[in-house]
Design an enzyme around this catalytic site. Sequence first.
Site, PDB file in Angstrom:
ATOM      1  N   SER A  95       0.808  -1.215   0.000  1.00  9.00           N
ATOM      2  CA  SER A  95       0.000   0.000   0.000  1.00  9.00           C
ATOM      3  C   SER A  95       0.847   1.273   0.000  1.00  9.00           C
ATOM      4  O   SER A  95       1.591   1.516  -0.932  1.00  9.00           O
ATOM      5  CB  SER A  95      -0.947  -0.057   1.199  1.00  9.00           C
ATOM      6  OG  SER A  95      -1.831   1.020   1.188  1.00  9.00           O
ATOM      7  N   ASP A 233      -2.270   6.292  -3.493  1.00  5.08           N
ATOM      8  CA  ASP A 233      -1.188   5.608  -2.779  1.00  5.08           C
ATOM      9  C   ASP A 233      -0.659   4.479  -3.670  1.00  5.08           C
ATOM     10  O   ASP A 233      -1.099   4.321  -4.817  1.00  5.08           O
ATOM     11  CB  ASP A 233      -1.673   5.112  -1.407  1.00  5.08           C
ATOM     12  CG  ASP A 233      -2.607   3.927  -1.511  1.00  5.08           C
ATOM     13  OD1 ASP A 233      -3.278   3.786  -2.552  1.00  5.08           O
ATOM     14  OD2 ASP A 233      -2.673   3.140  -0.549  1.00  5.08           O
ATOM     15  N   ASP A 235      -1.018   1.349  -4.026  1.00  7.64           N
ATOM     16  CA  ASP A 235      -1.882   0.330  -4.630  1.00  7.64           C
ATOM     17  C   ASP A 235      -3.238   0.882  -5.056  1.00  7.64           C
ATOM     18  O   ASP A 235      -4.110   0.124  -5.471  1.00  7.64           O
ATOM     19  CB  ASP A 235      -2.062  -0.874  -3.697  1.00  7.64           C
ATOM     20  CG  ASP A 235      -2.795  -0.519  -2.418  1.00  7.64           C
ATOM     21  OD1 ASP A 235      -2.638   0.622  -1.953  1.00  7.64           O
ATOM     22  OD2 ASP A 235      -3.519  -1.380  -1.883  1.00  7.64           O
ATOM     23  N   ASP A 237      -5.883   2.255  -3.508  1.00  9.77           N
ATOM     24  CA  ASP A 237      -7.160   2.230  -2.778  1.00  9.77           C
ATOM     25  C   ASP A 237      -7.391   3.533  -2.020  1.00  9.77           C
ATOM     26  O   ASP A 237      -8.457   3.747  -1.454  1.00  9.77           O
ATOM     27  CB  ASP A 237      -7.300   0.998  -1.874  1.00  9.77           C
ATOM     28  CG  ASP A 237      -6.200   0.876  -0.844  1.00  9.77           C
ATOM     29  OD1 ASP A 237      -5.264   1.706  -0.873  1.00  9.77           O
ATOM     30  OD2 ASP A 237      -6.276  -0.046  -0.011  1.00  9.77           O
TER      31      ASP A 237
HETATM   32 MG    MG Z   1      -3.445   1.310  -0.085  1.00 12.02          MG
END
Ligand code: MG
Length: 455
Positions: A95, A233, A235, A237
């Site tokens: 993340s 960020d 990844d 999400d």
């Molecule tokens: Mg994330």
Amino acid sequence: MRLFGSSGVRGLVGAELTPTLAAKVGMAVGTFTKAGRVLVARDTRTSSLMLENALVSGLQSCGAKVYCLGVAPTPVLAYLTRVLGADAGVMITASHNPPEYNGIKLFDGTGMAYGDEHQEEIERLVMYENFRLADWQNIGEITPVNETSTYIKMVLESVQLKKRWQVVVDPGCGATSQIAPVIFKRLGCKVIAVNAQPDGFFPGRSPEPSAESLQGLAETVKALGADVGVAYDGDGDRVAFVDENGIFVNLDRILAAYASYAIKKSRGKDRLVVTNVEASMCVERTVEPLGGRVVRVKVGDVYVAEAVKKFDAVFGGEPCGAWIHPQHHYCPDGILSSTLLLKALEDEDKRLSEFVAHVPVFQVLRRNIRCRNEIKHAVIERAADHLKASFPDCRDLSTVDGVRLTFEDGWVLVRASGTEPLVRLTVEGESLKVAEKIMEKAANVIANVLEDFER
Ligand code: MG
């Protein structure tokens, strides 16, 4: 030892998180899904392909049928897990953490992140190596899949824009690098992409979008006179925004502004939004006057998603920028959030700075008190009664995550640190004076409880 934190397995590559562990998690998922169909994706970290290979090998060894998406954002993996009818989805990512970290996030066939129960089952399988390995004839097959167009189609069907927005997109060299600029272009926006080359060293900025890490984006938005800057960020999400003046938009205020927009847009009598115990009370202050209700849960997007589903909420989000739009799916989705925000600006005929202008600004204070790991949870438990006694004007006491007391003009949250020997105090007040007063009193209570323990 607990394998899962608040968002999956997470650790330093080569120390806590090794290919051996990834293979075991793969075997555990293969066993848990009874050799089912598993969709796998990864972010752009230098270690992600290595860990994916190990994990896939573990899945195959249990006979699971593996579908590899390659580099893709977490919400894309989660969405496709449901739509493609897989039994589980696995995302290799750390993340927003620094480049030397990596992690593994697991999703079930409905696209929901594994909750505590599923996580504990995987942990047990890994710990006791209780794997059901396939024989030589039944080793799982690997199939590469390219289905991101299915996700893009969902976004384009969900969001239509009239205006030709000028958007500066900053994927930070993470998993959204290719797909985010494409989606904004297909929505008819004029797109300028920065840090949009996939790179596991994250040379442009930290994978965590914050006022500091997005200074470059802010300057670009201002220099170009763009309408908005969006950043994700590592990844994808989470999302953060820069307004048309080149100013980073406070994450709590934009969360409150979007939550109140979601309440306004929805129908029905019991409309509610979900956030976590750390979010600012500006969420209640903007949502409640519209007849909406706010449910607060433990910190962690899994808990927000579970509550959104359980209470049939219209929206859920955490102030880190992880927003859930249950009309589409239950995974926090940075790309979808940013396109829906543009739609919201069009609906309200506002610029981004105007969209958040009605959300009040409050004062937040934080303090850490040293406390041995062995007793920190017991201290918090005992602190609940003492805090209640010390604050007779408390309107609500919640123990959903640590202890949280709500007052007319502020709140205090006391939690044990997940990793360090600390008790963390967070206070918010209508003014700095109010916040300071609450903090002094609460810190005193905790100090006294600690003293009792050490006596
Ligand atoms: Mg994330």
